[in-house]
Scaffold this motif. Structure first.
Motif, PDB file in Angstrom:
ATOM      1  N   ASP A  32       0.828  -1.212   0.000  1.00  0.00           N
ATOM      2  CA  ASP A  32       0.000   0.000   0.000  1.00  0.00           C
ATOM      3  C   ASP A  32       0.860   1.259   0.000  1.00  0.00           C
ATOM      4  OD1 ASP A  32      -2.269  -1.582   0.010  1.00  0.00           O
ATOM      5  OD2 ASP A  32      -2.596  -1.396   2.175  1.00  0.00           O
ATOM      6  N   THR A  33       1.932   1.254   0.791  1.00  0.00           N
ATOM      7  CA  THR A  33       2.840   2.402   0.847  1.00  0.00           C
ATOM      8  C   THR A  33       3.509   2.623  -0.503  1.00  0.00           C
ATOM      9  OG1 THR A  33       3.250   2.131   3.208  1.00  0.00           O
ATOM     10  CG2 THR A  33       4.916   3.332   1.966  1.00  0.00           C
ATOM     11  N   LYS A  36       1.102   4.266  -2.794  1.00  0.00           N
ATOM     12  CA  LYS A  36       0.933   5.678  -2.407  1.00  0.00           C
ATOM     13  C   LYS A  36       2.153   6.505  -2.787  1.00  0.00           C
ATOM     14  CE  LYS A  36      -2.197   4.686   1.381  1.00  0.00           C
ATOM     15  NZ  LYS A  36      -2.318   4.476   2.818  1.00  0.00           N
TER      16      LYS A  36
END
Length: 88
Positions: A32-33, A36
């Motif tokens: 997820d990071t 992002k």
């Protein structure tokens, strides 16, 4: 070649679970990071939903391939210990 989730003691099984829910969540957090941070995926099968019983209680994360992630990205700088590959 097809990934086969199942009993790790069977020869036909090619993909196993992570050790714990905490580890699974940590690996998913890295994914997820990375997204992002702007990292692009060539393959994202991270959310595994088709696990046959009794293995559906396992902590599975499927393979993810990131293309050209920047050197500053966490997935490049840190060891994830999950099914993530970075191709530059």
């Amino acid at each position: 070649q097809r990934i086969r989730i199942g009993d790790p003691l069977q020869d036909r099984t090619t993909f196993g679970a992570l050790i714990s829910a905490q580890h699974r969540d940590k690996v998913l957090g890295y994914i997820d990071t990375a997204i992002k941070e702007g990292c692009k995926t060539a393959l994202d099968r991270s959310r595994v939903t088709d696990v046959p019983p009794p293995f559906d209680k396992g902590y599975f994360v499927g393979p993810v391939i990131f293309l050209d992630p920047p050197d500053a990205a966490a997935i490049v700088r840190e060891e994830v210990f999950g099914p993530i590959m970075c191709v530059q």
